[in-house]
Design a protein around this motif. Structure first.
Motif, PDB file in Angstrom:
ATOM      1  N   ILE A 130     -10.934  -3.202 -15.602  1.00 46.92           N
ATOM      2  CA  ILE A 130     -10.939  -4.460 -14.968  1.00 46.92           C
ATOM      3  C   ILE A 130      -9.633  -5.008 -14.973  1.00 46.92           C
ATOM      4  N   PRO A 131      -8.558  -4.780 -16.111  1.00 47.19           N
ATOM      5  CA  PRO A 131      -7.341  -5.162 -16.059  1.00 47.19           C
ATOM      6  C   PRO A 131      -6.418  -4.625 -15.192  1.00 47.19           C
ATOM      7  N   VAL A 132      -7.008  -3.323 -14.813  1.00 48.35           N
ATOM      8  CA  VAL A 132      -6.096  -2.623 -14.008  1.00 48.35           C
ATOM      9  C   VAL A 132      -6.452  -2.904 -12.438  1.00 48.35           C
ATOM     10  N   LEU A 133      -7.702  -3.046 -12.082  1.00 54.80           N
ATOM     11  CA  LEU A 133      -8.441  -3.003 -10.941  1.00 54.80           C
ATOM     12  C   LEU A 133      -8.065  -4.451 -10.408  1.00 54.80           C
ATOM     13  N   LEU A 134      -8.220  -5.356 -11.162  1.00 56.10           N
ATOM     14  CA  LEU A 134      -8.092  -6.748 -10.674  1.00 56.10           C
ATOM     15  C   LEU A 134      -6.774  -7.027 -10.060  1.00 56.10           C
ATOM     16  N   PRO A 135      -5.610  -6.872 -10.664  1.00 55.39           N
ATOM     17  CA  PRO A 135      -4.576  -7.035 -10.163  1.00 55.39           C
ATOM     18  C   PRO A 135      -3.970  -6.545  -8.606  1.00 55.39           C
ATOM     19  N   ASN A 136      -4.635  -4.886  -8.816  1.00 48.34           N
ATOM     20  CA  ASN A 136      -4.370  -4.308  -7.674  1.00 48.34           C
ATOM     21  C   ASN A 136      -5.181  -4.580  -6.366  1.00 48.34           C
ATOM     22  N   LEU A 137      -6.734  -5.108  -6.628  1.00 51.89           N
ATOM     23  CA  LEU A 137      -7.317  -5.615  -5.506  1.00 51.89           C
ATOM     24  C   LEU A 137      -6.797  -7.115  -5.134  1.00 51.89           C
ATOM     25  N   LEU A 138      -6.311  -7.758  -5.864  1.00 52.84           N
ATOM     26  CA  LEU A 138      -5.459  -9.058  -5.303  1.00 52.84           C
ATOM     27  C   LEU A 138      -4.338  -8.742  -4.517  1.00 52.84           C
ATOM     28  N   LEU A 139      -3.603  -7.546  -5.091  1.00 50.48           N
ATOM     29  CA  LEU A 139      -2.472  -7.282  -3.995  1.00 50.48           C
ATOM     30  C   LEU A 139      -2.927  -6.650  -2.893  1.00 50.48           C
ATOM     31  N   LEU A 140      -4.049  -5.950  -2.795  1.00 47.50           N
ATOM     32  CA  LEU A 140      -4.437  -5.343  -1.576  1.00 47.50           C
ATOM     33  C   LEU A 140      -5.022  -6.253  -0.305  1.00 47.50           C
ATOM     34  N   SER A 141      -5.658  -7.265  -0.965  1.00 47.01           N
ATOM     35  CA  SER A 141      -6.151  -8.461  -0.214  1.00 47.01           C
ATOM     36  C   SER A 141      -5.202  -8.965   0.246  1.00 47.01           C
ATOM     37  N   SER A 142      -4.071  -9.358  -0.211  1.00 50.11           N
ATOM     38  CA  SER A 142      -2.961 -10.103   0.129  1.00 50.11           C
ATOM     39  C   SER A 142      -2.138  -9.117   1.526  1.00 50.11           C
ATOM     40  N   LEU A 143      -2.352  -7.901   1.428  1.00 51.00           N
ATOM     41  CA  LEU A 143      -2.037  -7.139   2.627  1.00 51.00           C
ATOM     42  C   LEU A 143      -2.933  -7.161   3.796  1.00 51.00           C
ATOM     43  N   PHE A 144      -4.135  -7.404   3.742  1.00 51.42           N
ATOM     44  CA  PHE A 144      -5.107  -7.618   4.604  1.00 51.42           C
ATOM     45  C   PHE A 144      -5.057  -9.094   5.335  1.00 51.42           C
ATOM     46  N   TRP A 145      -5.069 -10.074   4.583  1.00 53.49           N
ATOM     47  CA  TRP A 145      -5.143 -11.295   4.612  1.00 53.49           C
ATOM     48  C   TRP A 145      -3.647 -12.128   4.250  1.00 53.49           C
ATOM     49  N   ASN A 146      -3.184 -12.586   5.310  1.00 54.29           N
ATOM     50  CA  ASN A 146      -1.745 -13.288   5.354  1.00 54.29           C
ATOM     51  C   ASN A 146      -2.096 -14.806   4.631  1.00 54.29           C
ATOM     52  N   PRO A 147      -1.646 -14.952   3.298  1.00 50.91           N
ATOM     53  CA  PRO A 147      -1.877 -16.134   2.868  1.00 50.91           C
ATOM     54  C   PRO A 147      -0.817 -17.389   3.476  1.00 50.91           C
TER      55      PRO A 147
END
Length: 152
Positions: A130-147
């Protein structure tokens, strides 16, 4: 205690060590107030202090300090590391939550040691992914969705 002499300090310290209490008597409060200067973070009421007679706002400030000190604990009694040690001599005045009074017979000591040794270790039960996957998933989601769409 900067303004007090050694005789006054020793007398006040002896009184406090001989009579440990969370609710001192009026006699005790009077003795301490005449021996050493009063402070705002003191538990003794400043009604007997010489500073309260000179400064009329001193009592008001002491009440505010006492209220804030108790409000920060949500009214729970003040406990320290001594409160968590049932076999400490003399025993603490207030036990911390979950601490029972010490049983001095041999069987009581054996049960206390067994209970202490059988406790779970203080480790986190979070899956290590979880501490490894969670930040990586957040970063990946920012690539697909432009905040920040206004900066396109």
């Amino acid at each position: 205690m900067e303004g007090a002499g050694w005789e006054q300090k020793i007398q006040a310290l002896t009184h406090i060590l001989i009579n440990p209490t969370t609710k001192p008597s009026l006699h005790s409060q009077m003795l301490i107030s005449t021996q050493i200067p009063c402070y705002l973070n003191w538990d003794y009421p400043p009604l007997l202090c010489p500073e309260s007679l000179k400064d009329p706002i001193f009592n008001l400030r002491w009440n505010l300090c006492l209220f804030l000190k108790r409000a920060s604990r949500f009214g729970a009694p003040l406990t320290s590391w001594r409160s968590k040690c049932p076999y400490y001599q003399p025993p603490p005045l207030i036990f911390a939550n979950g601490v029972e009074e010490a049983k001095w017979d041999d069987e009581g000591k054996r049960l206390y040691i067994r209970k202490r040794l059988s406790r779970k270790k203080l480790v986190s039960e979070v899956n290590p992914l979880i501490p490894v996957l969670l930040p990586n998933l957040l970063l990946l989601s920012s690539l697909f969705w432009n905040p920040f769409p206004e900066y396109d």
